[in-house]
Design an enzyme around this catalytic site. Structure first.
Site, mmCIF file in Angstrom:
data_model
loop_
_atom_site.group_PDB
_atom_site.id
_atom_site.type_symbol
_atom_site.label_atom_id
_atom_site.label_comp_id
_atom_site.label_asym_id
_atom_site.label_seq_id
_atom_site.Cartn_x
_atom_site.Cartn_y
_atom_site.Cartn_z
ATOM 1 N N SER A 53 0.697 -1.089 -0.099
ATOM 2 C CA SER A 53 0.074 0.026 -0.032
ATOM 3 C C SER A 53 0.949 1.237 -0.080
ATOM 4 C CB SER A 53 -0.998 -0.158 1.167
ATOM 5 O OG SER A 53 -2.032 0.701 0.944
ATOM 6 N N ASP A 91 -9.506 -4.333 -5.433
ATOM 7 C CA ASP A 91 -8.890 -3.678 -4.158
ATOM 8 C C ASP A 91 -9.597 -2.236 -3.986
ATOM 9 O OD1 ASP A 91 -7.385 -2.102 -2.582
ATOM 10 O OD2 ASP A 91 -5.591 -3.178 -3.268
ATOM 11 N N HIS A 144 -7.785 -5.620 -0.134
ATOM 12 C CA HIS A 144 -6.678 -4.824 -0.297
ATOM 13 C C HIS A 144 -5.722 -5.535 -0.291
ATOM 14 C CE1 HIS A 144 -4.174 -1.537 -0.135
ATOM 15 N NE2 HIS A 144 -3.982 -1.357 1.264
#
Length: 567
Positions: free
Chosen positions: A251, A508, A536
């Protein structure tokens, strides 16, 4: 293997304290664009990004940085792991001014003598997540044995984050005699500020938050950006004794990795960027992309809840689940739901935050969300408020639960002489993760200084993502009054970097799949590994993804075009 730890939802925050400030749901990290990513590559000419004149091709050769690059980490026992401290300059343009960050580093020694390749450095995301805690919470146990026997697992708290000294906070000290909690505001925060009065109120909340951040962390704010954190990562690489870096970032960690690859392309051995952030997108594209991703994910929850949760769903059909969510949004927009031990209750923006946070790992979070929605429909918002605050931890469906806050025992603090390891939990500012999230995102991504630009974005956001879009616009307002860095939306420039592996998950919501596609194309020789699943990130959620990522980390095995895994 379960790797999407609870740190990932920290990318979507409700600021605690008075409920008016709870309305500022900060979705500032990893704000990408789904279909919008193909529309534009951002502003500027093909990603021009100013660089400071103080950054030569090889910082390690600069005499004024030699003492930082020449550090030897003094590893000390800390629980089952080893800890050390890394000193980096606060300002790389003036490294000799005596101002520094001291960053805690933790290592799980897993490599087998004779097979050891080096250190694998991890970043869990955020921004604002604590890498030292990641190691201490047992991440090494969740990584494949082939990687563990070849690499020691290392992570660190970035500058301003967690055990970093100094650490960020947005909570200024109160003058003597002026303490005490503010009285709760009875008016529900608007999901879509339409009137001049509503907009003035939302703007006042954002300005107050920015003012608090400037008052509490002013001197640090210009120095916590991702480019500087990437330079710290190179100092860490040198201190670990590694000629080249082996790295996995989830991320926001993909932004850190991308910045490192741009600044130090020939020092990369292997780099996995999972849940990709596309640096070519501006603030509005990022906000619209992520908001749309969350809207679609919540719709997917309604459609497929029965497949994941079974009889525990809050409705017998997708239509019933959608009706319940709409009913709660309307109800909390009129008046907050009661929350146990809280004077403020659950308002509509906090409900949106709870829904959004619960989309990160459906297999671990949808059961708790379903139960919380049922309770809220019965008039109690406590469980949804806990989800919004990240207090209810998702459970690993395949193993005994081991998540939750780290124990505040001796292993969480420094060694006896205080020279190494993480700061004790009670020494870290309570709002540090939120403060870091705000400061780093506002510094990294340029934002307009005129409030009208945000109001102009409300209509398109409402059309694309409904309440997820309009609350997303309001979230961005805090950056209007905080320091901005020199970065501009830009395409990756990393000539000479070896093939980088980008992992993208089709469903996601936080880092839309289109960003992974775009980022892989921007890297010379970039490889894309796709996961056809909701949720995610991918590494740690699919055995197929795990095998391919770890084959790349171990042997630099390439991933062919079009490679797709399923959950």
């Amino acid at each position: 293997m379960i790797l999407p730890w609870t740190d990932h939802p920290r990318e979507y925050f409700v600021i605690t304290a008075p409920r008016r400030r709870q309305a500022l749901v900060l979705a500032l990290a990893v704000l990408g664009a789904t279909s919008l990513a193909a529309c534009t590559a951002g502003t500027g000419s093909d990603g021009d990004r100013p660089r400071t004149s103080a950054a030569p091709a090889d910082p390690a050769s600069r005499p004024d940085l030699r003492r930082f690059y020449g550090q030897k980490l003094d590893w000390r026992p800390c629980g089952d792991h080893r800890c050390a401290s890394l000193t980096v300059p606060m300002d790389y343009s003036r490294p000799g001014d005596g101002k520094t960050f001291v960053l805690p580093v933790a290592k799980a020694v897993t490599a087998v003598p004779g097979k050891r390749v080096g250190s694998l450095v991890l970043n869990p995301g955020g921004p604002g997540e604590r890498g030292v805690r990641l190691v201490r919470d047992g991440v090494a146990d969740d990584i494949g044995p082939g990687v563990r026997e070849r690499f020691d697992i290392v992570s660190f708290d970035p500058r301003g984050v967690g055990g970093s000294e100094p650490a960020l906070t947005c909570t200024p000290e109160e003058p003597a005699g002026q303490g005490g909690a503010e009285s709760p505001d009875s008016a529900a925060a608007p999901l879509h500020p339409r009137t001049a009065s509503e907009r003035a109120d939302v703007l006042a909340v954002a300005r107050a938050t920015a003012a608090d951040c400037r008052a509490a962390g002013g001197p640090l704010l210009p120095h916590v950006g991702t480019d500087d954190a990437a330079r710290d990562l190179d100092v860490l690489r040198a201190a670990l004794g590694e000629r080249r870096l082996t790295y996995v970032g989830w991320s926001y960690g993909t932004s850190l990795g991308t910045s490192y690859a741009e600044q130090f392309p020939r020092r990369v051995r292997a780099m996995v960027l999972d849940g990709a952030v596309d640096p070519s997108l501006d603030w509005r594209q990022r906000m619209l992309g992520q908001s749309t991703g969350f809207r679609k994910a919540v719709e997917e929850y309604a459609d497929t809840c029965a497949d994941t949760v079974g009889d525990g769903c809050p409705g017998a059909t997708p239509e019933e689940i959608r009706a319940l969510i709409d009913r709660l949004l309307e109800r909390t927009a009129r008046e907050p739901l009661p929350v146990d031990d809280s004077a403020y209750g659950l308002d509509a923006p906090t409900l949106v935050s709870a829904l959004s946070l619960s989309m990160y790992t459906p297999e671990a979070q949808w059961q708790a969300l379903s139960e919380a929605l049922v309770a809220a429909d019965g008039g109690n918002g406590t469980r949804l408020a806990a989800l919004a605050a990240g207090d209810e931890q998702p459970q690993d469906p395949d193993a005994e639960a081991s998540e939750g806050p780290a124990d505040d025992d001796a292993s969480e603090g420094p060694t006896e002489d205080g020279s190494a390891g993480d700061r004790p939990e009670d020494d870290v500012p309570e709002d540090n993760a939120e403060a870091a999230l705000i400061a780093i995102n506002c510094l990294d991504v340029p934002h307009p200084r005129d409030a009208q630009a945000y109001w102009d974005a409300l209509g398109p956001a409402d059309k694309a993502a409904g309440v997820y879009g309009t609350t997303g616009v309001a979230n961005e307002l805090v950056c209007k009054d905080l320091p901005a860095g020199a970065q501009r939306p830009h395409r990756v420039r990393a000539a000479g970097v070896p093939p980088v592996l980008v992992v993208g998950t089709a469903g996601d919501p936080a880092t839309p799949y289109a960003e992974a596609v775009s980022l892989a194309r921007q890297f010379p020789g970039g490889m894309l590994l796709s996961l056809d699943a909701p949720g995610h990130t991918g590494y740690g959620r699919s055995a197929c993804v795990d095998r391919k990522v770890e084959a790349y980390l171990i042997a630099l095995t390439k991933v062919g075009p079009g490679t797709t895994c399923t959950a």
